[in-house]
Design a protein around this motif. Sequence first.
Motif, PDB file in Angstrom:
ATOM      1  N   MET A   1     -35.022   3.186   2.522  1.00  0.00           N
ATOM      2  CA  MET A   1     -35.506   4.530   2.618  1.00  0.00           C
ATOM      3  C   MET A   1     -34.305   5.466   2.572  1.00  0.00           C
ATOM      4  O   MET A   1     -33.323   5.262   3.275  1.00  0.00           O
ATOM      5  N   PHE A   2     -34.379   6.476   1.713  1.00  0.00           N
ATOM      6  CA  PHE A   2     -33.319   7.469   1.648  1.00  0.00           C
ATOM      7  C   PHE A   2     -33.912   8.823   1.298  1.00  0.00           C
ATOM      8  O   PHE A   2     -35.083   8.932   0.938  1.00  0.00           O
ATOM      9  N   ALA A   3     -33.093   9.854   1.407  1.00  0.00           N
ATOM     10  CA  ALA A   3     -33.523  11.215   1.091  1.00  0.00           C
ATOM     11  C   ALA A   3     -32.347  11.962   0.471  1.00  0.00           C
ATOM     12  O   ALA A   3     -31.189  11.639   0.725  1.00  0.00           O
ATOM     13  N   ILE A   4     -32.672  12.932  -0.354  1.00  0.00           N
ATOM     14  CA  ILE A   4     -31.660  13.837  -0.893  1.00  0.00           C
ATOM     15  C   ILE A   4     -31.834  15.158  -0.155  1.00  0.00           C
ATOM     16  O   ILE A   4     -32.908  15.760  -0.184  1.00  0.00           O
ATOM     17  N   VAL A   5     -30.761  15.591   0.522  1.00  0.00           N
ATOM     18  CA  VAL A   5     -30.809  16.731   1.427  1.00  0.00           C
ATOM     19  C   VAL A   5     -29.804  17.780   0.987  1.00  0.00           C
ATOM     20  O   VAL A   5     -28.721  17.448   0.497  1.00  0.00           O
TER      21      VAL A   5
END
Length: 141
Positions: A1-5
Amino acid sequence: MFAIVEIAGLQYKVEQDQKLFVNRLKGDVGAKVSFDKILLTVNGSTTIGAPAVSGITVDAEIINHLKADKVIIFKKKRRKGYEKKNGHRQSLTQIQITGITGFDKKEAKKAEPKAKKEAAVSEEAPVAKKTTKKSDSETAE
């Protein structure tokens, strides 16, 4: 799980327990910060924001405030006697991502079985029989 912030005007790909350097943030060492401008998340399924994904936040802890290595800028024009030397050190903050919150557990569970079902259907699909068309010369005879 990852996110671009988006943090302090720059975009970062973050995962849980990751350490990274960002432009100087307000807050003391050990303070908790939260970022809510999430551009993309991947948790079994991909969610793209327009412009940001709502309901999801990235929580982090400030580890340290420091300065980057010095960058030297030197300008010179030959045969004119013009020389300028300048330097710069960027102020940075080291943070550690403590968690990405706001995901629905139901959505994550639904995304995984759906992918498994699609794979099973593609494996069991019957092979279509090939049919050949007769050319015009064969039909005319």
